[in-house]
Design an enzyme around this catalytic site. Structure first.
Site, PDB file in Angstrom:
ATOM      1  N   GLU A 152       0.812  -1.199   0.000  1.00  0.00           N
ATOM      2  CA  GLU A 152       0.000   0.000   0.000  1.00  0.00           C
ATOM      3  C   GLU A 152       0.855   1.263   0.000  1.00  0.00           C
ATOM      4  O   GLU A 152       1.930   1.320   0.599  1.00  0.00           O
ATOM      5  CB  GLU A 152      -0.928   0.003   1.210  1.00  0.00           C
ATOM      6  CG  GLU A 152      -2.023  -1.027   1.027  1.00  0.00           C
ATOM      7  CD  GLU A 152      -3.108  -0.935   2.077  1.00  0.00           C
ATOM      8  OE1 GLU A 152      -4.197  -1.434   1.807  1.00  0.00           O
ATOM      9  OE2 GLU A 152      -2.869  -0.371   3.149  1.00  0.00           O
ATOM     10  N   CYS A 179       3.327   8.548   1.249  1.00  0.00           N
ATOM     11  CA  CYS A 179       3.866   7.625   2.243  1.00  0.00           C
ATOM     12  C   CYS A 179       4.148   6.296   1.537  1.00  0.00           C
ATOM     13  O   CYS A 179       3.238   5.630   1.067  1.00  0.00           O
ATOM     14  CB  CYS A 179       2.831   7.475   3.362  1.00  0.00           C
ATOM     15  SG  CYS A 179       3.351   6.376   4.653  1.00  0.00           S
ATOM     16  N   CYS A 207       1.819  -1.815  16.391  1.00  0.00           N
ATOM     17  CA  CYS A 207       1.769  -1.625  14.933  1.00  0.00           C
ATOM     18  C   CYS A 207       1.162  -2.840  14.253  1.00  0.00           C
ATOM     19  O   CYS A 207       1.591  -3.971  14.490  1.00  0.00           O
ATOM     20  CB  CYS A 207       3.190  -1.398  14.404  1.00  0.00           C
ATOM     21  SG  CYS A 207       3.287  -1.324  12.607  1.00  0.00           S
ATOM     22  N   CYS A 222      -1.192   5.592   9.829  1.00  0.00           N
ATOM     23  CA  CYS A 222       0.040   4.882  10.190  1.00  0.00           C
ATOM     24  C   CYS A 222      -0.280   3.567  10.877  1.00  0.00           C
ATOM     25  O   CYS A 222      -1.125   3.506  11.753  1.00  0.00           O
ATOM     26  CB  CYS A 222       0.855   5.661  11.212  1.00  0.00           C
ATOM     27  SG  CYS A 222       1.331   7.245  10.715  1.00  0.00           S
TER      28      CYS A 222
HETATM   29  N1  SAH Z   1       9.278   0.863  10.152  1.00  0.00           N
HETATM   30  C1  SAH Z   1       9.498   2.258  10.169  1.00  0.00           C
HETATM   31  C2  SAH Z   1       8.598   3.043   9.247  1.00  0.00           C
HETATM   32  C3  SAH Z   1       7.149   2.621   9.125  1.00  0.00           C
HETATM   33  S1  SAH Z   1       6.067   2.925  10.451  1.00  0.00           S
HETATM   34  C4  SAH Z   1       9.370   2.787  11.580  1.00  0.00           C
HETATM   35  O1  SAH Z   1       8.934   2.051  12.448  1.00  0.00           O
HETATM   36  O2  SAH Z   1       9.761   3.938  11.795  1.00  0.00           O
HETATM   37  C5  SAH Z   1       5.685   4.670  10.386  1.00  0.00           C
HETATM   38  C6  SAH Z   1       5.320   5.260  11.748  1.00  0.00           C
HETATM   39  O3  SAH Z   1       4.007   4.842  12.170  1.00  0.00           O
HETATM   40  C7  SAH Z   1       6.266   4.809  12.841  1.00  0.00           C
HETATM   41  O4  SAH Z   1       6.625   5.888  13.663  1.00  0.00           O
HETATM   42  C8  SAH Z   1       5.424   3.822  13.597  1.00  0.00           C
HETATM   43  O5  SAH Z   1       5.910   3.655  14.895  1.00  0.00           O
HETATM   44  C9  SAH Z   1       4.054   4.465  13.537  1.00  0.00           C
HETATM   45  N2  SAH Z   1       2.950   3.550  13.853  1.00  0.00           N
HETATM   46  C10 SAH Z   1       2.886   2.233  13.652  1.00  0.00           C
HETATM   47  N3  SAH Z   1       1.689   1.731  14.074  1.00  0.00           N
HETATM   48  C11 SAH Z   1       0.974   2.773  14.522  1.00  0.00           C
HETATM   49  C12 SAH Z   1      -0.351   2.905  15.068  1.00  0.00           C
HETATM   50  N4  SAH Z   1      -1.145   1.857  15.187  1.00  0.00           N
HETATM   51  N5  SAH Z   1      -0.761   4.140  15.432  1.00  0.00           N
HETATM   52  C13 SAH Z   1       0.053   5.210  15.257  1.00  0.00           C
HETATM   53  N6  SAH Z   1       1.298   5.145  14.748  1.00  0.00           N
HETATM   54  C14 SAH Z   1       1.771   3.938  14.386  1.00  0.00           C
HETATM   55 FE1  SF4 Z   2       7.806  -1.495  13.973  1.00  0.00          FE
HETATM   56 FE2  SF4 Z   2       7.862   0.138  11.816  1.00  0.00          FE
HETATM   57 FE3  SF4 Z   2       7.903  -2.562  11.503  1.00  0.00          FE
HETATM   58 FE4  SF4 Z   2       5.686  -1.365  12.371  1.00  0.00          FE
HETATM   59  S1  SF4 Z   2       6.628  -1.100  10.358  1.00  0.00           S
HETATM   60  S2  SF4 Z   2       6.622  -3.255  13.210  1.00  0.00           S
HETATM   61  S3  SF4 Z   2       6.509   0.319  13.591  1.00  0.00           S
HETATM   62  S4  SF4 Z   2       9.473  -1.299  12.480  1.00  0.00           S
END
Ligand code: SAH
Ligand code: SF4
Length: 410
Positions: free
Chosen positions: A124, A137, A151, A382
């Site tokens: 996505e 994004c 997440c 996110c």
């Molecule tokens: N893996 C990378 C980038 C993708 S996640 C990282 O973790 O930075 C992008 C952002 O969304 C990250 O800051 C992550 O912590 C946040 N995120 C993930 N799940 C979320 C949720 N359920 N609610 C709000 N932010 C979330």
């Molecule tokens: Fe953690 Fe980013 Fe992977 Fe989600 S996408 S599990 S926030 S590292």
């Protein structure tokens, strides 16, 4: 009401101009560095003395004009176009689904062909229009090897890394769909000026951990930032990482893009739970890597992302510790209201608490915007990517498709 469009139906896809997607059998020329593109042309029989010029021409067609068909490359001879078509692909990925939220956010579910013995994969990409800018994004992996407990992507196993082609294809496709490339009928010179583009910023904040796919992400970002091509300013490209410490400085050195850190907790004890990679690279090491990030200054600050989880990390004591930890690092703090997903045990902090937290941080000198949740009606926020769309697909597709055919939702 949100609009969703199922593009698995070939007739519907043709009506909208969505390609059938690249085939796995022909190598794709998208996302290659100039050197790799030159090597590919040389390997296909383009004489050495022509390679440089041909790379220039192709680069312009692919990234300035946004063409996805060799036949539109009018200053390339017919014979060469035929050879290129025969040997290579520059087709866009298949758009499985396009959704448009009532706030203008768009989400595309894209399908890429198998690599080697694998299966096709779906990822996505989300577009968020804002006053004066638009942010795309982008995903870097299918799924994620990490297991951050808040997440949704973290509950999915890693399927595979995306290639640089697949990473750049997300940007090209968004520009197609948003009209950011000159269309086929515009005269040669009529190029959409970079200030007027819908996609002005990109963030590597979709599915996956970009620093666990270092080479492909780096190559893709260099293609995106190339001044004779897609021409995105490095200041408008942000890579977000959960904290893969050894790769942070090298990515900065090799690309010069902006950095965001998914911090989310101010003690190792809590961060070990929320962002388990912290057990390998604890806070002190993470913050040292931040301090060493190339080009760091007040004009080039690191964004620290902080998801607001009720009763977990949202107290004023946490805010105070956050300010103490970041002392001396040019930083912005981005508070993200937690986006809940089925099966998660966390709750989003109360709005009042988020504001109190933000006020404390502001009073201590940090810009701390609270990220407004966008595209909630199409599950584009996110941490909601991919799995959510799988849930939606079956129930909503047919109704939306009928609506599109009836002429709504353009
Ligand atoms: N893996 C990378 C980038 C993708 S996640 C990282 O973790 O930075 C992008 C952002 O969304 C990250 O800051 C992550 O912590 C946040 N995120 C993930 N799940 C979320 C949720 N359920 N609610 C709000 N932010 C979330
Ligand atoms: Fe953690 Fe980013 Fe992977 Fe989600 S996408 S599990 S926030 S590292």
């Amino acid at each position: 009401m949100a609009v969703s469009l199922d593009l698995t139906d070939a007739a519907l896809r043709d009506r909208l101009g969505g390609g059938a997607g690249p085939t796995a059998d022909k190598p794709c020329l998208i996302g290659l560095t100039r050197e790799q593109l030159g090597d590919a042309l040389r390997g296909a029989g383009v004489p050495d003395r022509q390679v440089r010029m041909r790379v220039q021409q192709l680069w312009h067609w692919l990234y300035v004009r946004g063409v996805s068909d060799f036949d539109r490359m009018t200053n390339v001879s017919k014979d060469l176009r035929a050879m290129l078509r025969d040997k290579f692909s520059i087709a866009r990925p298949e758009i499985v689904e396009e959704q448009i939220s009532n706030d203008g956010t768009r989400k595309w579910l894209l399908r890429f062909p198998p690599r080697g013995a694998g299966r096709p994969v779906e990822v996505e990409t989300v577009y968020i229009p804002e006053e004066g800018r638009g942010t795309l994004c982008i995903s870097s992996q299918v799924g994620c090897t990490l297991t951050c407990t808040f997440c949704h992507t973290g509950t999915q196993k890693l399927v595979r890394n995306l290639t640089s082609e697949e990473i750049i294809a997300q940007l090209l496709l968004a520009r197609d769909r948003l009209g950011d490339f000159p269309d086929g009928d515009t005269p040669q010179g009529a190029i959409v000026p970079s200030e007027g583009r819908k996609v002005s910023n990109i963030v590597m904040m979709g599915m996956g951990e970009p620093l666990y796919n270092f080479d492909h992400v780096r190559d893709a970002l260099l293609v995106a930032a190339d001044g004779d091509g897609l021409s995105l300013s490095r200041r408008r490209i942000t890579l977000s990482t959960s904290g893969v410490v050894p790769q942070i400085v090298p990515m900065g050195e090799q690309t010069g893009v902006m950095l965001a850190i998914s911090l989310h907790a101010v003690t190792d004890e809590l961060r070990d739970v929320l962002v388990p990679i912290n057990k390998k690279y604890p806070l002190a090491e993470l913050l040292d890597a931040c301090r060493a990030y190339p080009g760091l200054s007040n004009a080039k600050r690191i964004t620290f992302e902080y998801v607001m989880l009720k009763g977990v990390n949202d107290s004023l004591a946490d805010a105070k510790e956050l300010v103490r930890l970041l002392k001396g690092i040019p930083a912005k703090i981005n508070l993200i209201p937690f986006n809940k997903w089925p099966g998660s045990d966390y709750e989003c902090s109360d709005w009042e608490q988020i504001e109190n937290f933000a006020d404390f941080i502001n009073a201590n000198g940090y810009a701390s915007p609270i990220r407004t949740p966008r595209g909630q009606d199409i599950l584009a926020a996110c941490g909601q990517l991919k799995s959510a769309s799988e849930r939606m697909k079956k129930t909503e597709r047919l109704a939306y498709e009928a609506m599109m055919i009836a002429g709504h939702g353009g």
